[in-house]
Structures are given as C-alpha cells and as structure tokens.
Motif scaffolding. Structure first.
Motif, mmCIF file in Angstrom:
data_model
loop_
_atom_site.group_PDB
_atom_site.id
_atom_site.type_symbol
_atom_site.label_atom_id
_atom_site.label_comp_id
_atom_site.label_asym_id
_atom_site.label_seq_id
_atom_site.Cartn_x
_atom_site.Cartn_y
_atom_site.Cartn_z
ATOM 1 N N THR A 28 -2.808 2.916 -3.533
ATOM 2 C CA THR A 28 -3.255 1.684 -2.886
ATOM 3 C C THR A 28 -4.600 1.886 -2.203
ATOM 4 O O THR A 28 -5.480 1.025 -2.255
ATOM 5 C CB THR A 28 -2.215 1.194 -1.852
ATOM 6 O OG1 THR A 28 -0.958 0.983 -2.505
ATOM 7 C CG2 THR A 28 -2.665 -0.097 -1.199
ATOM 8 N N ASN A 33 -3.814 -2.497 -7.089
ATOM 9 C CA ASN A 33 -3.099 -3.673 -6.603
ATOM 10 C C ASN A 33 -1.717 -3.744 -7.248
ATOM 11 O O ASN A 33 -1.315 -2.835 -7.986
ATOM 12 C CB ASN A 33 -3.900 -4.948 -6.874
ATOM 13 C CG ASN A 33 -4.252 -5.109 -8.348
ATOM 14 O OD1 ASN A 33 -3.658 -4.448 -9.204
ATOM 15 N ND2 ASN A 33 -5.200 -5.980 -8.647
ATOM 16 N N ARG A 34 -0.977 -4.804 -6.984
ATOM 17 C CA ARG A 34 0.387 -4.911 -7.515
ATOM 18 C C ARG A 34 0.407 -4.911 -9.040
ATOM 19 O O ARG A 34 1.363 -4.456 -9.664
ATOM 20 C CB ARG A 34 1.033 -6.189 -6.980
ATOM 21 C CG ARG A 34 1.291 -6.161 -5.478
ATOM 22 C CD ARG A 34 1.950 -7.451 -5.014
ATOM 23 N NE ARG A 34 2.204 -7.444 -3.574
ATOM 24 C CZ ARG A 34 2.742 -8.462 -2.919
ATOM 25 N NH1 ARG A 34 3.080 -9.577 -3.589
ATOM 26 N NH2 ARG A 34 2.933 -8.389 -1.613
ATOM 27 N N GLU A 35 -0.654 -5.434 -9.619
ATOM 28 C CA GLU A 35 -0.723 -5.544 -11.075
ATOM 29 C C GLU A 35 -0.766 -4.186 -11.755
ATOM 30 O O GLU A 35 -0.197 -3.993 -12.826
ATOM 31 C CB GLU A 35 -1.960 -6.364 -11.459
ATOM 32 C CG GLU A 35 -2.153 -6.554 -12.953
ATOM 33 C CD GLU A 35 -3.430 -7.298 -13.276
ATOM 34 O OE1 GLU A 35 -3.760 -7.409 -14.468
ATOM 35 O OE2 GLU A 35 -4.110 -7.771 -12.339
ATOM 36 N N ASN A 168 -11.794 -0.671 -2.784
ATOM 37 C CA ASN A 168 -11.220 -1.706 -1.934
ATOM 38 C C ASN A 168 -12.160 -2.898 -1.782
ATOM 39 O O ASN A 168 -11.714 -4.051 -1.759
ATOM 40 C CB ASN A 168 -10.878 -1.119 -0.557
ATOM 41 C CG ASN A 168 -9.569 -0.351 -0.562
ATOM 42 O OD1 ASN A 168 -8.495 -0.922 -0.480
ATOM 43 N ND2 ASN A 168 -9.649 0.963 -0.690
ATOM 44 N N LEU A 171 -12.009 -4.708 -5.140
ATOM 45 C CA LEU A 171 -10.750 -5.439 -5.297
ATOM 46 C C LEU A 171 -10.783 -6.751 -4.522
ATOM 47 O O LEU A 171 -10.273 -7.778 -4.988
ATOM 48 C CB LEU A 171 -9.586 -4.572 -4.812
ATOM 49 C CG LEU A 171 -8.176 -5.124 -5.052
ATOM 50 C CD1 LEU A 171 -7.894 -5.267 -6.536
ATOM 51 C CD2 LEU A 171 -7.133 -4.213 -4.395
ATOM 52 N N SER A 172 -11.430 -6.727 -3.360
ATOM 53 C CA SER A 172 -11.492 -7.930 -2.529
ATOM 54 C C SER A 172 -12.439 -8.978 -3.109
ATOM 55 O O SER A 172 -12.172 -10.175 -3.024
ATOM 56 C CB SER A 172 -11.944 -7.563 -1.107
ATOM 57 O OG SER A 172 -11.035 -6.667 -0.509
ATOM 58 N N GLY A 175 -11.856 -8.247 -7.952
ATOM 59 C CA GLY A 175 -10.557 -8.062 -8.592
ATOM 60 C C GLY A 175 -10.531 -6.914 -9.575
ATOM 61 O O GLY A 175 -11.371 -6.004 -9.544
ATOM 62 N N SER A 176 -9.563 -6.971 -10.485
ATOM 63 C CA SER A 176 -9.346 -5.883 -11.443
ATOM 64 C C SER A 176 -10.530 -5.689 -12.372
ATOM 65 O O SER A 176 -10.826 -4.558 -12.790
ATOM 66 C CB SER A 176 -8.084 -6.167 -12.265
ATOM 67 O OG SER A 176 -6.953 -6.239 -11.433
#
Length: 298
Positions: A28, A33-35, A168, A171-172, A175-176
């Motif tokens: 993390t 991320n969760r994906e 990070n 990601l914010s 994204g991916s």
C-alpha cells in the motif's frame, strides 16, 4: 568473505520475515490500490520467499568478480535473466499460472543463479573458499563491511522512498494508468543504467588494487575513462528517448492513454539522464578507495 556471507543470510531472513508480516502495508505504501493489491501480494509473497537466493547470489557474485573472474560474474547475471525470460511465458501462458507463474519463474531463476555462484567457491578455480570458521561474525570486520556498504544502502533506500512518495502522488492524481506509465519509465531507466552499473562494478577491483599500490595515475586514468564512456552511453540513450518516447512506451503497452502519459513522463523524468554516468561511477570510485584521497589529486 565469510563474514559477508553470514551477513547476507541474516539480512535476507530479517528482510523476508518483516516484509511478510507487513506485506499489505508495504504494498500500500508503494502505491498498490484495492484493484492491484491482491495480485501484487500473490507475486510479492513468492518473491520474498526466494529473496534469500537473490541476496546471496548477487552478494557473493561480487567476490567472483573481485578475485579476477569478471566473465564468470557476468555469466552469472545472464543465467538468471535468460532463465527468467524462458520460464515466465511458459508459467504465465502455458500453465496459466498468472502472477504466481511470473513470480515462480523469477524465484527459480534466482535459485539457479545462487547455486551457480556458490558452486564456484567449492571448485579449484576459486581463490577464495567458504569456511565455517570464517563465518563467525567479527565486530571489526562487520563494522568495516557496513561502513563501505552504507553508501549504496542509503542510495537504494532513497530510491525506495522516492518511489513510495511518487506512487502515492500518482495514485491520487492519475490512478493506475499513471503508476503503470511510471513503471515503464523506470524500466527504461533501468536498461540505461545497467551497462553503467556494469562499468562501475568492473572498475572497482582495478581501482582498489591500484589505489592500494599508490598507482594514482592509473587510478585517475581509469576513473576518467569510465566517466567519459558512461556519460556517452547515457547521452546517446537520452537522445534516443527524446526522439522516440512513444515507441518505447508502446513496446510495453499499446493503450493510447498509457502511451500518451508514459511518453510525456519519460521525457521529463529522464531529462538529466546524461548525469547518471558521472554519479554512478563517482559513487563506485569512493567505494573502491576507502581512506584519504588528497594524495591522489595532488
């Protein structure tokens, strides 16, 4: 060498245990991320169990090169890379093992490389031999080993911290796709740095020998030649990246969005690539010449 071998084993065990305990937190922190967390965990878990082979193999390979066997040291690196290239598609697509297959291919490649490296020290061709009596840690030797290695450790740690912060932020804001694009950029940067790292590692035993013999003119000649050659490599690579960034990104992924982001990021991120050669060779020089340098530059 015996103390270094023991330290490699201890470091690999501590590293593996800590990362397995805090695996989700580590991933993390690096931007998962969760994906992508679950497949990333599946891949990393296997890699961690095999990390002892990677750490011992790469660590002990330095002694093969230092005792005068650079070709065998290079062949060691090729064994792992070629095996990984062969096994990965077989496990991923042939056996349909997905991420676990990719990790297993890497783990097996590292195991074979480590066995190849360790076998060298039990042959007649090896000047250095592994002896249990030499593996008992000595405070003096451990301090000297850590003092010489702390520079590389800080450099690698700084790179990891940079990756955590960057992922990070990406990601914010992106994204991916942004993370995937920067992974492509990092892969291209690694290809550029590999030959320069090879030059840096190759000159260290020669510089260390001549520095110890006070043959400073030869040390300076090797240092300048390595810096010039590395800078030329980095500069040519930079020009290539500047003119065809889209083509380089497309090799990794055909997504239009990824190609657009990755090519733009690559040009900016690798803008000062020509300076890499000077930095890497300089760091290698100071590792190879512990002690006072004023006499050399008089």
């Amino acid at each position: 060498m015996g103390n270094a071998f023991t330290l490699l084993i201890l470091v690999s065990i501590v590293f593996t245990v800590l990362c397995l305990i805090f695996l989700d937190s580590v991933l993390t922190a690096f931007g998962a991320n969760r994906e992508i967390l679950d497949p990333a965990a599946d891949y990393t878990r296997i890699i961690l169990f095999a990390s002892i082979f990677m750490i011992i193999g790469s660590g002990m390979n330095n002694f093969i090169r230092a005792e005068g066997n650079p070709k065998k040291s290079m062949f060691t690196l090729l064994i792992g890379s070629i095996l990984n290239v062969i096994l990965a598609p077989v496990f991923i697509f042939g056996f349909d093992w997905g991420m676990e297959g990719a990790a297993l291919a890497t783990a097996i490649s590292q195991l074979i490389s480590a066995l190849w490296v360790m076998s060298h020290f039990f042959t007649e061709k090896s000047v250095l031999k592994i002896r249990i009596k030499n593996m008992q840690l000595s405070g003096v030797l451990v301090r000297r080993i850590l003092a010489l290695g702390v520079g590389s450790f800080i450099t690698q740690m700084a790179t990891s911290v940079l990756m955590i912060a960057m992922n990070n932020v990406l990601l914010s804001h992106g994204g991916s796709t942004a993370i995937a694009g920067m992974n492509v950029v990092n892969a291209v940067q690694t290809f550029i740095m590999l030959p320069i790292w090879g030059i840096s590692l190759g000159i260290q035993p020669i510089i260390g020998y001549n520095f110890g013999a006070k043959n400073y003119e030869r040390v300076k000649s090797i240092l300048v030649s390595a810096m010039v050659f590395s800078t030329v490599i980095a500069t040519v690579a930079s020009l290539f990246i500047y003119f065809v960034p889209e083509g380089l990104v497309a090799v990794f992924n055909q997504s239009e969005e990824l190609v657009r982001f990755g090519s733009h990021a690559m040009v900016i991120f690798l803008l000062f690539t020509p300076l890499i050669g000077f930095q890497i060779i300089g760091a290698g020089f100071f590792q190879a010449t512990p002690g006072e340098h004023h006499a050399m530059f008089q």
